[in-house]
Design a protein around this motif. Sequence first.
Motif, PDB file in Angstrom:
ATOM      1  N   GLY A 164       0.798  -1.211   0.000  1.00  0.00           N
ATOM      2  CA  GLY A 164       0.000   0.000   0.000  1.00  0.00           C
ATOM      3  C   GLY A 164       0.832   1.262   0.000  1.00  0.00           C
ATOM      4  N   LEU A 165       1.639   1.434  -1.034  1.00  0.00           N
ATOM      5  CA  LEU A 165       2.534   2.592  -1.098  1.00  0.00           C
ATOM      6  C   LEU A 165       1.743   3.902  -1.040  1.00  0.00           C
ATOM      7  CD1 LEU A 165       5.339   3.830  -1.506  1.00  0.00           C
ATOM      8  CD2 LEU A 165       4.989   3.598  -3.978  1.00  0.00           C
ATOM      9  N   HIS A 170      -4.874   2.824  -0.844  1.00  0.00           N
ATOM     10  CA  HIS A 170      -4.943   1.401  -0.533  1.00  0.00           C
ATOM     11  C   HIS A 170      -5.566   1.102   0.832  1.00  0.00           C
ATOM     12  CE1 HIS A 170      -2.620   0.175  -4.040  1.00  0.00           C
ATOM     13  NE2 HIS A 170      -1.784   1.161  -3.794  1.00  0.00           N
ATOM     14  N   TRP A 171      -5.716   2.104   1.672  1.00  0.00           N
ATOM     15  CA  TRP A 171      -6.243   1.879   3.005  1.00  0.00           C
ATOM     16  C   TRP A 171      -7.645   1.250   2.995  1.00  0.00           C
ATOM     17  CZ3 TRP A 171      -5.021   0.799   7.626  1.00  0.00           C
ATOM     18  CH2 TRP A 171      -5.793   1.133   8.740  1.00  0.00           C
ATOM     19  N   PRO A 172      -8.593   1.750   2.201  1.00  0.00           N
ATOM     20  CA  PRO A 172      -9.918   1.099   2.167  1.00  0.00           C
ATOM     21  C   PRO A 172      -9.854  -0.346   1.680  1.00  0.00           C
ATOM     22  CG  PRO A 172     -10.032   3.304   1.231  1.00  0.00           C
ATOM     23  CD  PRO A 172      -8.584   2.976   1.382  1.00  0.00           C
ATOM     24  N   ASP A 173      -8.932  -0.644   0.740  1.00  0.00           N
ATOM     25  CA  ASP A 173      -8.804  -2.024   0.246  1.00  0.00           C
ATOM     26  C   ASP A 173      -8.356  -2.954   1.368  1.00  0.00           C
ATOM     27  OD1 ASP A 173      -9.398  -0.939  -2.265  1.00  0.00           O
ATOM     28  OD2 ASP A 173      -7.273  -0.639  -2.724  1.00  0.00           O
ATOM     29  N   PHE A 222      -6.942 -10.898  -0.185  1.00  0.00           N
ATOM     30  CA  PHE A 222      -6.352  -9.651  -0.691  1.00  0.00           C
ATOM     31  C   PHE A 222      -6.729  -9.422  -2.148  1.00  0.00           C
ATOM     32  CE2 PHE A 222      -2.678 -10.329   2.500  1.00  0.00           C
ATOM     33  CZ  PHE A 222      -3.378  -9.660   3.491  1.00  0.00           C
ATOM     34  N   ASP A 223      -6.651 -10.473  -2.954  1.00  0.00           N
ATOM     35  CA  ASP A 223      -6.958 -10.326  -4.374  1.00  0.00           C
ATOM     36  C   ASP A 223      -8.413  -9.913  -4.585  1.00  0.00           C
ATOM     37  OD1 ASP A 223      -4.364 -10.974  -5.017  1.00  0.00           O
ATOM     38  OD2 ASP A 223      -4.788 -13.074  -5.494  1.00  0.00           O
ATOM     39  N   ARG A 224      -9.319 -10.512  -3.826  1.00  0.00           N
ATOM     40  CA  ARG A 224     -10.734 -10.148  -3.960  1.00  0.00           C
ATOM     41  C   ARG A 224     -10.979  -8.700  -3.529  1.00  0.00           C
ATOM     42  NH1 ARG A 224     -11.634 -15.409  -1.789  1.00  0.00           N
ATOM     43  NH2 ARG A 224     -12.050 -14.495   0.283  1.00  0.00           N
ATOM     44  N   ALA A 225     -10.251  -8.269  -2.513  1.00  0.00           N
ATOM     45  CA  ALA A 225     -10.440  -6.915  -1.990  1.00  0.00           C
ATOM     46  C   ALA A 225      -9.678  -5.858  -2.784  1.00  0.00           C
ATOM     47  CB  ALA A 225     -10.010  -6.864  -0.526  1.00  0.00           C
ATOM     48  N   MET A 227      -6.409  -5.527  -2.675  1.00  0.00           N
ATOM     49  CA  MET A 227      -5.242  -5.111  -1.895  1.00  0.00           C
ATOM     50  C   MET A 227      -3.990  -5.735  -2.488  1.00  0.00           C
ATOM     51  SD  MET A 227      -4.133  -3.321   0.556  1.00  0.00           S
ATOM     52  CE  MET A 227      -2.374  -3.063   0.812  1.00  0.00           C
ATOM     53  N   TRP A 228      -3.040  -4.895  -2.858  1.00  0.00           N
ATOM     54  CA  TRP A 228      -1.804  -5.393  -3.457  1.00  0.00           C
ATOM     55  C   TRP A 228      -0.927  -6.035  -2.385  1.00  0.00           C
ATOM     56  CZ3 TRP A 228      -0.011  -0.805  -7.074  1.00  0.00           C
ATOM     57  CH2 TRP A 228      -1.054  -0.499  -7.968  1.00  0.00           C
ATOM     58  N   TRP A 229      -0.248  -7.130  -2.769  1.00  0.00           N
ATOM     59  CA  TRP A 229       0.597  -7.834  -1.812  1.00  0.00           C
ATOM     60  C   TRP A 229       1.587  -8.699  -2.574  1.00  0.00           C
ATOM     61  CZ3 TRP A 229       0.827 -13.252  -0.964  1.00  0.00           C
ATOM     62  CH2 TRP A 229      -0.015 -14.000  -1.797  1.00  0.00           C
TER      63      TRP A 229
END
Length: 312
Positions: A164-165, A170-173, A222-225, A227-229
């Motif tokens: 979440g750079l 990215h915070w809501p994700d 994470f993928d569904r939401a 959110m990068w990881w």
Amino acid sequence: DRADVFVSNVRPEILESFGFDDTRLRARNPRLVYARVTGYGENGPDRDRPAYDIGAFWSRAGIAAALTPPGGDPPYQRGAIGDHVAGMTLAGGVAAALLAREKSGAGQMVTTSLLRVGVFVLGWDTSATLRLGIPATPMTRTSTPNPVISCYRAGDGRWFWLLGLQGQRHWPDLLRAVARPDWLEDPRFATMRSRRENCPELVRLLDQIFATRPLAEWGAIFDRAGMWWAPVQTTEDVVRDPQAIAAGAFVDVPQPDGTHIPGVASPVDFSVDRWQPQGPVPEVGQHTEEILLELGYEWEAIAGLKERGAIP
């Protein structure tokens, strides 16, 4: 005299003693691109100081210190990291000089150094020191300015990195992934500044949540939401990673007996001029006689060089 490029990592004083300095070689061949990588650069009091990348790149350029936790020992560099970056830097410079030669007809000297490359690699921190006087201090999980781009451990013990750079983006994700929408309005975490100020508490809470599931489950969440990881992988993980394999990270290298062994591929591909290993790694001096014959040496002269120990 027919060469396009001369490449060396030998110290300038040694090259000069053998007559292989830029001035003399390019006087013989004005189209020659003379490329040299040194430890500490072409000028200055340490221009001729012996160097390895762990010294000039890792240690002196500030990288090791920037990664050393308070009170801890400096981390050891993995093999040839600085050498690889310096080699790619020099290759890019050589390509640019060859393109310039197409326009001017003349070659030129291209140089880089392990020290310069190290300073450039650490440029994010070094620029802050230059402009603001801020030293490069190592970040920990509980002292990072943005805990949304940090590492965490899943319930099966595997580590992963949140990416979440852009903190507010990215915070809501992340909150969708961890099922904590209430944190959007929580004054402790609602802004990037508040998350930085309350980093230890946020990391503690996220650690508790991430400990409830294995990494495979978190990855899917994470993928569904959105959110990068990325997983924290060992080299054993990497060589089995289907994405690394599909991306062409590895190559089969032919051996003299007709078998193949796996190796790490060049990181560059070309859409038209495809490449592949042409043969096994040569033995030391395997092609010396062949090259000398191409340069016009007679067998008697080659035998004399061998007797004097000049060639293997």
